[in-house]
Write a protein that holds these residues in place. Structure first.
Motif, PDB file in Angstrom:
ATOM      1  N   LEU A 221     -26.094 -65.212 -34.902  1.00  0.00           N
ATOM      2  CA  LEU A 221     -24.917 -65.927 -34.408  1.00  0.00           C
ATOM      3  C   LEU A 221     -25.155 -66.427 -32.987  1.00  0.00           C
ATOM      4  CD1 LEU A 221     -21.931 -66.810 -34.598  1.00  0.00           C
ATOM      5  CD2 LEU A 221     -21.304 -64.513 -33.818  1.00  0.00           C
ATOM      6  N   ALA A 222     -25.742 -65.585 -32.138  1.00  0.00           N
ATOM      7  CA  ALA A 222     -26.020 -66.003 -30.762  1.00  0.00           C
ATOM      8  C   ALA A 222     -26.956 -67.203 -30.734  1.00  0.00           C
ATOM      9  CB  ALA A 222     -26.632 -64.841 -29.981  1.00  0.00           C
ATOM     10  N   LEU A 223     -27.996 -67.176 -31.559  1.00  0.00           N
ATOM     11  CA  LEU A 223     -28.922 -68.317 -31.621  1.00  0.00           C
ATOM     12  C   LEU A 223     -28.188 -69.594 -32.017  1.00  0.00           C
ATOM     13  CD1 LEU A 223     -31.919 -66.576 -33.440  1.00  0.00           C
ATOM     14  CD2 LEU A 223     -31.969 -67.482 -31.106  1.00  0.00           C
ATOM     15  N   ALA A 224     -27.348 -69.508 -33.045  1.00  0.00           N
ATOM     16  CA  ALA A 224     -26.646 -70.697 -33.527  1.00  0.00           C
ATOM     17  C   ALA A 224     -25.637 -71.218 -32.505  1.00  0.00           C
ATOM     18  CB  ALA A 224     -25.949 -70.384 -34.847  1.00  0.00           C
ATOM     19  N   LEU A 225     -24.920 -70.305 -31.846  1.00  0.00           N
ATOM     20  CA  LEU A 225     -23.936 -70.725 -30.839  1.00  0.00           C
ATOM     21  C   LEU A 225     -24.596 -71.403 -29.650  1.00  0.00           C
ATOM     22  CD1 LEU A 225     -21.677 -67.527 -30.774  1.00  0.00           C
ATOM     23  CD2 LEU A 225     -20.981 -69.784 -31.609  1.00  0.00           C
ATOM     24  N   LEU A 226     -25.808 -70.972 -29.311  1.00  0.00           N
ATOM     25  CA  LEU A 226     -26.500 -71.477 -28.127  1.00  0.00           C
ATOM     26  C   LEU A 226     -27.375 -72.691 -28.411  1.00  0.00           C
ATOM     27  CD1 LEU A 226     -27.557 -68.034 -26.629  1.00  0.00           C
ATOM     28  CD2 LEU A 226     -25.990 -69.660 -25.558  1.00  0.00           C
ATOM     29  N   ALA A 227     -27.370 -73.185 -29.650  1.00  0.00           N
ATOM     30  CA  ALA A 227     -28.298 -74.250 -30.024  1.00  0.00           C
ATOM     31  C   ALA A 227     -28.147 -75.502 -29.164  1.00  0.00           C
ATOM     32  CB  ALA A 227     -28.109 -74.598 -31.505  1.00  0.00           C
ATOM     33  N   ASP A 228     -26.925 -75.812 -28.737  1.00  0.00           N
ATOM     34  CA  ASP A 228     -26.734 -76.973 -27.868  1.00  0.00           C
ATOM     35  C   ASP A 228     -25.435 -76.787 -27.095  1.00  0.00           C
ATOM     36  OD1 ASP A 228     -27.580 -79.536 -26.872  1.00  0.00           O
ATOM     37  OD2 ASP A 228     -25.940 -80.442 -27.998  1.00  0.00           O
ATOM     38  N   HIS A 229     -25.350 -77.456 -25.947  1.00  0.00           N
ATOM     39  CA  HIS A 229     -24.121 -77.394 -25.154  1.00  0.00           C
ATOM     40  C   HIS A 229     -24.042 -78.609 -24.238  1.00  0.00           C
ATOM     41  CE1 HIS A 229     -20.918 -75.110 -22.798  1.00  0.00           C
ATOM     42  NE2 HIS A 229     -20.553 -75.010 -24.063  1.00  0.00           N
ATOM     43  N   ASP A 230     -24.175 -79.786 -24.846  1.00  0.00           N
ATOM     44  CA  ASP A 230     -24.096 -81.055 -24.130  1.00  0.00           C
ATOM     45  C   ASP A 230     -25.208 -81.164 -23.078  1.00  0.00           C
ATOM     46  OD1 ASP A 230     -22.901 -83.590 -23.847  1.00  0.00           O
ATOM     47  OD2 ASP A 230     -21.720 -82.924 -22.153  1.00  0.00           O
ATOM     48  N   LEU A 231     -24.937 -81.793 -21.952  1.00  0.00           N
ATOM     49  CA  LEU A 231     -25.988 -82.134 -20.996  1.00  0.00           C
ATOM     50  C   LEU A 231     -26.125 -81.102 -19.890  1.00  0.00           C
ATOM     51  CD1 LEU A 231     -25.722 -85.998 -20.630  1.00  0.00           C
ATOM     52  CD2 LEU A 231     -27.424 -84.674 -21.849  1.00  0.00           C
ATOM     53  N   ALA A 232     -26.517 -79.887 -20.246  1.00  0.00           N
ATOM     54  CA  ALA A 232     -26.906 -78.911 -19.233  1.00  0.00           C
ATOM     55  C   ALA A 232     -28.150 -79.432 -18.521  1.00  0.00           C
ATOM     56  CB  ALA A 232     -27.181 -77.565 -19.892  1.00  0.00           C
ATOM     57  N   ALA A 233     -28.489 -78.814 -17.404  1.00  0.00           N
ATOM     58  CA  ALA A 233     -29.608 -79.308 -16.586  1.00  0.00           C
ATOM     59  C   ALA A 233     -30.892 -79.409 -17.394  1.00  0.00           C
ATOM     60  CB  ALA A 233     -29.803 -78.391 -15.381  1.00  0.00           C
ATOM     61  N   SER A 234     -31.173 -78.392 -18.203  1.00  0.00           N
ATOM     62  CA  SER A 234     -32.407 -78.415 -18.987  1.00  0.00           C
ATOM     63  C   SER A 234     -32.381 -79.532 -20.025  1.00  0.00           C
ATOM     64  CB  SER A 234     -32.621 -77.064 -19.669  1.00  0.00           C
ATOM     65  OG  SER A 234     -31.509 -76.721 -20.481  1.00  0.00           O
ATOM     66  N   THR A 235     -31.223 -79.792 -20.616  1.00  0.00           N
ATOM     67  CA  THR A 235     -31.118 -80.846 -21.623  1.00  0.00           C
ATOM     68  C   THR A 235     -31.290 -82.216 -20.990  1.00  0.00           C
ATOM     69  OG1 THR A 235     -29.625 -79.426 -22.874  1.00  0.00           O
ATOM     70  CG2 THR A 235     -29.666 -81.756 -23.468  1.00  0.00           C
ATOM     71  N   LEU A 236     -30.752 -82.395 -19.793  1.00  0.00           N
ATOM     72  CA  LEU A 236     -30.958 -83.662 -19.092  1.00  0.00           C
ATOM     73  C   LEU A 236     -32.441 -83.867 -18.788  1.00  0.00           C
ATOM     74  CD1 LEU A 236     -29.824 -86.195 -17.790  1.00  0.00           C
ATOM     75  CD2 LEU A 236     -29.393 -84.860 -15.710  1.00  0.00           C
ATOM     76  N   ALA A 237     -33.139 -82.792 -18.402  1.00  0.00           N
ATOM     77  CA  ALA A 237     -34.579 -82.894 -18.156  1.00  0.00           C
ATOM     78  C   ALA A 237     -35.312 -83.321 -19.420  1.00  0.00           C
ATOM     79  CB  ALA A 237     -35.115 -81.550 -17.655  1.00  0.00           C
ATOM     80  N   VAL A 238     -34.888 -82.791 -20.564  1.00  0.00           N
ATOM     81  CA  VAL A 238     -35.492 -83.171 -21.842  1.00  0.00           C
ATOM     82  C   VAL A 238     -35.269 -84.656 -22.116  1.00  0.00           C
ATOM     83  CG1 VAL A 238     -35.268 -82.887 -24.342  1.00  0.00           C
ATOM     84  CG2 VAL A 238     -35.400 -80.878 -22.864  1.00  0.00           C
ATOM     85  N   ARG A 239     -34.043 -85.136 -21.878  1.00  0.00           N
ATOM     86  CA  ARG A 239     -33.753 -86.542 -22.164  1.00  0.00           C
ATOM     87  C   ARG A 239     -34.513 -87.458 -21.217  1.00  0.00           C
ATOM     88  NH1 ARG A 239     -28.685 -87.360 -25.815  1.00  0.00           N
ATOM     89  NH2 ARG A 239     -29.584 -89.450 -25.829  1.00  0.00           N
ATOM     90  N   LEU A 240     -34.681 -87.052 -19.971  1.00  0.00           N
ATOM     91  CA  LEU A 240     -35.478 -87.858 -19.044  1.00  0.00           C
ATOM     92  C   LEU A 240     -36.917 -87.974 -19.530  1.00  0.00           C
ATOM     93  CD1 LEU A 240     -34.103 -86.552 -15.636  1.00  0.00           C
ATOM     94  CD2 LEU A 240     -34.034 -88.921 -16.415  1.00  0.00           C
ATOM     95  N   ALA A 241     -37.480 -86.847 -19.984  1.00  0.00           N
ATOM     96  CA  ALA A 241     -38.847 -86.882 -20.500  1.00  0.00           C
ATOM     97  C   ALA A 241     -38.937 -87.751 -21.747  1.00  0.00           C
ATOM     98  CB  ALA A 241     -39.325 -85.460 -20.799  1.00  0.00           C
ATOM     99  N   ALA A 242     -37.962 -87.608 -22.642  1.00  0.00           N
ATOM    100  CA  ALA A 242     -37.959 -88.415 -23.866  1.00  0.00           C
ATOM    101  C   ALA A 242     -37.753 -89.891 -23.554  1.00  0.00           C
ATOM    102  CB  ALA A 242     -36.879 -87.911 -24.818  1.00  0.00           C
ATOM    103  N   SER A 243     -36.982 -90.185 -22.509  1.00  0.00           N
ATOM    104  CA  SER A 243     -36.776 -91.572 -22.104  1.00  0.00           C
ATOM    105  C   SER A 243     -38.092 -92.222 -21.700  1.00  0.00           C
ATOM    106  CB  SER A 243     -35.774 -91.631 -20.950  1.00  0.00           C
ATOM    107  OG  SER A 243     -35.586 -92.958 -20.514  1.00  0.00           O
ATOM    108  N   ALA A 244     -38.996 -91.417 -21.139  1.00  0.00           N
ATOM    109  CA  ALA A 244     -40.329 -91.916 -20.771  1.00  0.00           C
ATOM    110  C   ALA A 244     -41.283 -91.867 -21.961  1.00  0.00           C
ATOM    111  CB  ALA A 244     -40.896 -91.094 -19.622  1.00  0.00           C
ATOM    112  N   ARG A 245     -40.747 -91.524 -23.130  1.00  0.00           N
ATOM    113  CA  ARG A 245     -41.486 -91.433 -24.384  1.00  0.00           C
ATOM    114  C   ARG A 245     -42.528 -90.322 -24.375  1.00  0.00           C
ATOM    115  NH1 ARG A 245     -37.403 -93.504 -25.270  1.00  0.00           N
ATOM    116  NH2 ARG A 245     -37.032 -95.428 -26.423  1.00  0.00           N
ATOM    117  N   ALA A 246     -42.239 -89.247 -23.644  1.00  0.00           N
ATOM    118  CA  ALA A 246     -43.039 -88.035 -23.762  1.00  0.00           C
ATOM    119  C   ALA A 246     -42.845 -87.473 -25.168  1.00  0.00           C
ATOM    120  CB  ALA A 246     -42.612 -87.007 -22.722  1.00  0.00           C
ATOM    121  N   HIS A 247     -43.894 -86.898 -25.735  1.00  0.00           N
ATOM    122  CA  HIS A 247     -43.788 -86.344 -27.087  1.00  0.00           C
ATOM    123  C   HIS A 247     -42.864 -85.119 -27.089  1.00  0.00           C
ATOM    124  CE1 HIS A 247     -46.572 -83.102 -25.983  1.00  0.00           C
ATOM    125  NE2 HIS A 247     -47.461 -83.992 -25.600  1.00  0.00           N
TER     126      HIS A 247
END
Length: 411
Positions: A221-247
């Motif tokens: 349950l903890a894993l499933a609840l924590l799967a996403d939570h909008d644009l936390a700092a780490s998620t924004l870092a992921v989107r920035l990397a993906a925006s640069a087309r990092a794999h």
């Protein structure tokens, strides 16, 4: 009115992309998200779209972009909606979803909008061997995030298809990466493959205790609840990397890097230590007083996105209530929350609930970080998938230069 947008007029993919200001691949992403409908034409003629529907979506997108407050970064997403007292995954109540389905199926829902029952993730042998060797070479004092970052890098090198950013390829990488991360962590307890669920695989990496079915359900349950939570700092870092087309492996590495910061990833460790101290001293009041006297925030309390108790904490507390060994730690957590409530203070957040699980199941203080990082990898991949459908490098802010005005003498 332009003939391309007359009522009933149909247009092709290229024209739809021009009106929306996106690439043709993104047009089909809008279709998969339910934002556009398409009609397959006769063989060889591809797909067509209702011009009025396309123009309406274009106007809506322009309004959303204009509505972003000056200086704020707004990112369109169809993944997670957070309201003052609850949150949703693709429009479905996230707590209800996580309470009913295992982590793997919740991850698939985030990635694809479908819920394949019985989904399981399997680590490829080559990636698992490479990740284990890399992790084994680290110093003994290495923390869980150190091991996970190294495991991601090793798994990336073992995947020759990592640069393929098509949806199918990224999904294939995701389904292999998450179990590789878990499998690369050293085992501290008896392994129990059982039903093959990721929570069961992770259990033996977190505690030397025998797997307990009720506790396993709480971990899942903890894993499933924590799967996403909008644009936390780490998620924004992921989107920035993906925006640069990092794999996707590199994007996940960016998320893990941001998670290392004390303001994002360390809260679970601090809450665990606080609960252990409350249990040792026999009450919450002196421990809370010590934190306040030292000018330190009381860990596990407060969340800027929720008015009351974090709904993830509420769900975990309810499940922990049925776990016999969690009784003392759960009472300690409620004691901390009650002491703070006397001042009209902060409510419990998910870090406090996760600390109850780690303390009561004989896990080390850093176990909460491991659970969080493994769980959130699913959300990071979902956000990377979305970002790959957007214009590359769209999140390129401009610096506000504050230095001396040129020309300056050469030093």
């Amino acid at each position: 009115m332009d003939e391309q947008t007359e009522a009933g007029r149909r247009i092709g993919t290229q024209e739809a992309a021009r009106l929306l200001g996106v690439k043709p691949a993104t047009v089909y992403a809008y279709v998969s998200r339910g934002q556009l409908t398409r009609r397959r034409e006769a063989v060889g003629r591809g797909s067509s779209f209702d011009a009025a529907e396309v123009e309406a979506l274009a106007r809506r997108s322009r309004r959303e972009a204009a509505a972003a407050p000056p200086g704020d970064l707004a990112v369109r997403t169809s993944l997670t909606l957070i309201e003052p007292d609850r949150y949703y995954f693709r429009g479905v109540d996230a707590v209800e979803l996580a309470s009913r389905y295992p982590y793997e199926e919740v991850a698939e829902w985030l990635w694809t909008g479908t819920l394949p029952h019985g989904a399981r993730f399997t680590a490829p042998p080559e990636a698992l061997v490479a990740a284990r060797r890399a992790v084994a070479a680290l110093p003994a004092h290495s923390g869980p995030l150190d091991r996970l970052r190294v495991a991601v890098a090793a798994a990336a090198v073992a995947d020759p298809l990592r640069f393929d950013l098509s949806e199918g390829a990224v999904l294939g990488s995701a389904r292999c990466l998450i179990p590789t991360l878990v499998g690369a962590l050293p085992e501290v307890g008896p392994a129990d493959p059982g039903d093959g669920l990721l929570a069961r695989q992770l259990w033996s990496r977190l505690t030397p205790r025998e797997p307990d079915e009720q506790a396993l359900r709480v971990l899942d349950l903890a894993l499933a609840l924590l799967a996403d939570h909008d644009l936390a700092a780490s998620t924004l870092a992921v989107r920035l990397a993906a925006s640069a087309r990092a794999h996707p492996y590199a994007a996940v590495s960016a998320g893990l890097g941001a998670l290392e910061g004390p303001l994002h990833g360390a809260a679970g460790r601090l809450a665990h230590r606080m609960l252990a101290e409350v249990l040792e001293r026999g009450g919450a009041a002196p421990v809370v007083a010590d934190h306040l006297r030292a000018g330190r925030p009381v860990p596990g309390l407060g969340h800027r996105l929720y008015r009351g108790e974090d709904p993830r904490a509420t769900a975990l507390f309810a499940r922990l209530d049925g776990l016999a060994q969690a009784g003392p730690a759960l009472a300690a957590a409620r004691g901390v929350a009650a002491v703070m409530a006397r001042q009209g203070g902060l409510h419990a957040n998910v870090d406090l609930a996760l600390a109850v699980l780690t303390v009561s199941c004989g896990m080390p203080a850093e176990a909460g970080e491991t659970v969080f990082a493994v769980a959130r990898t699913a959300g990071w991949i979902a956000h990377a998938l979305e970002e790959y459908q957007e214009r590359p490098l769209r999140m390129r802010p401009s610096g506000q230069y504050q230095g001396p005005r040129p020309p300056q003498p050469l030093p």
